[in-house]
Design an enzyme around this catalytic site. Structure first.
Site, PDB file in Angstrom:
ATOM      1  N   LYS A 120      48.435  -8.945  14.110  1.00 20.26           N
ATOM      2  CA  LYS A 120      48.874  -7.570  13.814  1.00 20.26           C
ATOM      3  C   LYS A 120      49.029  -6.769  15.109  1.00 20.26           C
ATOM      4  O   LYS A 120      50.051  -6.113  15.334  1.00 20.26           O
ATOM      5  CB  LYS A 120      47.846  -6.895  12.898  1.00 20.26           C
ATOM      6  CG  LYS A 120      48.126  -5.420  12.695  1.00 20.26           C
ATOM      7  CD  LYS A 120      46.998  -4.679  11.983  1.00 20.26           C
ATOM      8  CE  LYS A 120      47.260  -3.184  12.031  1.00 20.26           C
ATOM      9  NZ  LYS A 120      46.206  -2.388  11.440  1.00 20.26           N
ATOM     10  N   THR A 178      44.488   1.085  13.507  1.00 26.32           N
ATOM     11  CA  THR A 178      45.363   0.553  14.555  1.00 26.32           C
ATOM     12  C   THR A 178      46.771   0.492  13.978  1.00 26.32           C
ATOM     13  O   THR A 178      47.014  -0.276  13.037  1.00 26.32           O
ATOM     14  CB  THR A 178      44.920  -0.865  14.979  1.00 26.32           C
ATOM     15  OG1 THR A 178      43.556  -0.819  15.367  1.00 26.32           O
ATOM     16  CG2 THR A 178      45.751  -1.365  16.140  1.00 26.32           C
ATOM     17  N   LYS A 204      45.138   0.947  23.177  1.00 26.35           N
ATOM     18  CA  LYS A 204      44.650  -0.141  22.312  1.00 26.35           C
ATOM     19  C   LYS A 204      45.601  -1.345  22.351  1.00 26.35           C
ATOM     20  O   LYS A 204      45.175  -2.488  22.540  1.00 26.35           O
ATOM     21  CB  LYS A 204      44.528   0.404  20.882  1.00 26.35           C
ATOM     22  CG  LYS A 204      44.347  -0.621  19.794  1.00 26.35           C
ATOM     23  CD  LYS A 204      42.912  -0.968  19.562  1.00 26.35           C
ATOM     24  CE  LYS A 204      42.774  -2.069  18.527  1.00 26.35           C
ATOM     25  NZ  LYS A 204      41.444  -2.606  18.452  1.00 26.35           N
TER      26      LYS A 204
HETATM   27  P1  NAD Z   1      39.921  -3.246   5.554  1.00 21.42           P
HETATM   28  O1  NAD Z   1      41.089  -3.824   4.871  1.00 21.42           O
HETATM   29  O2  NAD Z   1      38.589  -3.883   5.434  1.00 21.42           O
HETATM   30  O3  NAD Z   1      39.757  -1.702   5.126  1.00 21.42           O
HETATM   31  C1  NAD Z   1      40.820  -0.835   4.843  1.00 21.42           C
HETATM   32  C2  NAD Z   1      40.398  -0.011   3.638  1.00 21.42           C
HETATM   33  O4  NAD Z   1      41.395   0.972   3.395  1.00 21.42           O
HETATM   34  C3  NAD Z   1      40.270  -0.846   2.352  1.00 21.42           C
HETATM   35  O5  NAD Z   1      38.966  -0.713   1.821  1.00 21.42           O
HETATM   36  C4  NAD Z   1      41.332  -0.248   1.430  1.00 21.42           C
HETATM   37  O6  NAD Z   1      40.965  -0.239   0.061  1.00 21.42           O
HETATM   38  C5  NAD Z   1      41.425   1.167   1.978  1.00 21.42           C
HETATM   39  N1  NAD Z   1      42.636   1.863   1.571  1.00 21.42           N
HETATM   40  C6  NAD Z   1      43.882   1.366   1.379  1.00 21.42           C
HETATM   41  N2  NAD Z   1      44.719   2.339   0.965  1.00 21.42           N
HETATM   42  C7  NAD Z   1      43.967   3.483   0.910  1.00 21.42           C
HETATM   43  C8  NAD Z   1      44.254   4.822   0.553  1.00 21.42           C
HETATM   44  N3  NAD Z   1      45.483   5.186   0.170  1.00 21.42           N
HETATM   45  N4  NAD Z   1      43.248   5.738   0.615  1.00 21.42           N
HETATM   46  C9  NAD Z   1      42.011   5.371   0.993  1.00 21.42           C
HETATM   47  N5  NAD Z   1      41.677   4.100   1.337  1.00 21.42           N
HETATM   48  C10 NAD Z   1      42.649   3.176   1.291  1.00 21.42           C
HETATM   49  O7  NAD Z   1      40.349  -3.136   7.111  1.00 21.42           O
HETATM   50  P2  NAD Z   1      39.372  -2.922   8.358  1.00 21.42           P
HETATM   51  O8  NAD Z   1      38.999  -4.237   8.934  1.00 21.42           O
HETATM   52  O9  NAD Z   1      38.330  -1.929   8.007  1.00 21.42           O
HETATM   53  O10 NAD Z   1      40.414  -2.251   9.394  1.00 21.42           O
HETATM   54  C11 NAD Z   1      40.829  -0.901   9.260  1.00 21.42           C
HETATM   55  C12 NAD Z   1      41.665  -0.556  10.475  1.00 21.42           C
HETATM   56  O11 NAD Z   1      40.894  -0.755  11.674  1.00 21.42           O
HETATM   57  C13 NAD Z   1      42.923  -1.418  10.630  1.00 21.42           C
HETATM   58  O12 NAD Z   1      43.968  -0.605  11.080  1.00 21.42           O
HETATM   59  C14 NAD Z   1      42.507  -2.448  11.675  1.00 21.42           C
HETATM   60  O13 NAD Z   1      43.615  -2.945  12.406  1.00 21.42           O
HETATM   61  C15 NAD Z   1      41.586  -1.627  12.547  1.00 21.42           C
HETATM   62  N6  NAD Z   1      40.589  -2.400  13.306  1.00 21.42           N
HETATM   63  C16 NAD Z   1      39.891  -3.391  12.685  1.00 21.42           C
HETATM   64  C17 NAD Z   1      38.936  -4.108  13.413  1.00 21.42           C
HETATM   65  C18 NAD Z   1      38.128  -5.202  12.769  1.00 21.42           C
HETATM   66  O14 NAD Z   1      37.482  -5.965  13.482  1.00 21.42           O
HETATM   67  N7  NAD Z   1      38.128  -5.317  11.432  1.00 21.42           N
HETATM   68  C19 NAD Z   1      38.714  -3.802  14.755  1.00 21.42           C
HETATM   69  C20 NAD Z   1      39.410  -2.755  15.345  1.00 21.42           C
HETATM   70  C21 NAD Z   1      40.362  -2.061  14.605  1.00 21.42           C
END
Ligand code: NAD
Length: 297
Positions: A244, A94, A169
């Protein structure tokens, strides 16, 4: 047909999404800098590689599920030259609409194809493979990605051109943030006026104030037993994530000259709440409004 997928970002969402692709028979080359995420991906059957470039270079489709737009753009700049010509890049993070458009532009300029495909449904939806995907990009690229998205999702909507998936979204989540604040203000006003939560729910759930925030996610305990209010506001959808998304909506309102005063105000209200309660469910905003209205919780 098995597809070779590079999967970058194996966090709360990306981890289970990648695991579902493996389960469906796809070859997943996975990268995340965090060792615990790597271990989990290995246990889930993915091939864990040492760098994002190594994952992207071999893949037909590269899926990113990363924390924010800056990281998405950095990762694209890092891997685009290493990927095979015509690789399909699908960003499920997102991020700002402007960043999504920029990411797609970079990918296309490097000879690739690109979609923005943010999701709703949270960690539970990611694990169950029931996410909703909102997709922006060319119709033929959407068609190419569809079999993979259908493995990870229950509903997949092609919303329009590049960036329009992100638009869907943030429009949805802006409405959700606004409705939760509005509903919570009405609940606290009702409390002051002697209206019980049960009677509030009985009336409003079938009256013109009815909304998802009330009938599926009621921010006070009782009327909707599964809502986070009944579980000490454990998320659910954390305040940090709502903050966010409202910030992204506020950026888009400003960038596009929309007179979105309520959207901007909701962003401000959650920004403040996030400073103390980032880890609580976003529906706990009702407790903040109650506290600021001069009563304990
Ligand atoms: P998270 O922080 O758990 O996961 C993100 C991952 O990206 C981490 O494991 C981090 O180490 C990794 N990362 C960072 N830099 C990187 C790189 N250069 N190369 C590879 N990996 C890298 O976050 P999340 O909850 O999984 O959310 C991910 C996305 O999904 C966000 O944009 C969030 O807004 C969106 N989202 C989350 C939810 C939710 O409920 N958690 C729901 C809908 C959308």
């Amino acid at each position: 047909m098995s597809t070779k997928v590079g999967f970058l970002g194996l966090g709360h969402m990306g981890g289970p999404m990648a695991a579902n692709l493996v389960r469906a028979g796809h070859e997943v080359l996975a990268f995340d800098p965090i060792p615990a995420a790597q271990e989990q991906a290995r246990a889930d059957g993915a091939t864990v590689v040492e760098t994002a470039v190594a994952a992207a270079a071999e893949a037909d489709v590269v899926i990113t599920m990363l924390p924010n737009g800056r990281i998405v753009l950095d990762v694209y700049r890092e891997v685009l030259d290493a990927a095979k010509p015509g690789t399909l890049f699908v960003d499920c993070s997102t991020i700002d609409v402007a960043d999504a458009k920029q990411a797609a532009k970079l990918a296309v300029a490097a000879g690739h194809r690109a979609l923005d495909a943010p999701v709703s449904g949270g960690v539970a939806g990611a694990a169950a493979g029931t996410l909703t995907f909102m997709v922006g990009g060319a119709a033929e690229d959407f068609a190419a990605a569809l079999p993979l998205l259908e493995v990870m999702g229950g509903k997949v909507v092609h919303c329009g051109d590049a960036g329009v998936g992100q638009a869907a979204k943030i429009c949805n989540n802006m409405m959700l943030g606004i409705s939760m604040v509005g509903l919570s203000e009405a609940i606290v006003l009702g409390e002051k006026l002697g209206l019980t939560h049960e009677k509030f729910f009985d009336v409003v759930s079938t009256a013109s104030g009815q909304c998802w925030s009330l009938t599926s996610y009621c921010p006070v305990p009782g009327p909707v037993p599964a809502s986070p209010a009944n579980h000490d506001y454990r998320p659910g959808f954390a305040t940090a994530l709502m903050t966010k998304d409202l910030g992204l909506a506020a950026n888009a309102l400003r960038d596009n000259g929309v007179d979105g005063r309520i959207g901007l105000l909701a962003a401000e209200i959650y920004e403040r709440f996030n400073q103390t309660d980032a880890g609580r469910d976003f529906s706990a905003i009702v407790t903040d409004i109650r506290r600021r209205s001069g009563e304990g919780q």
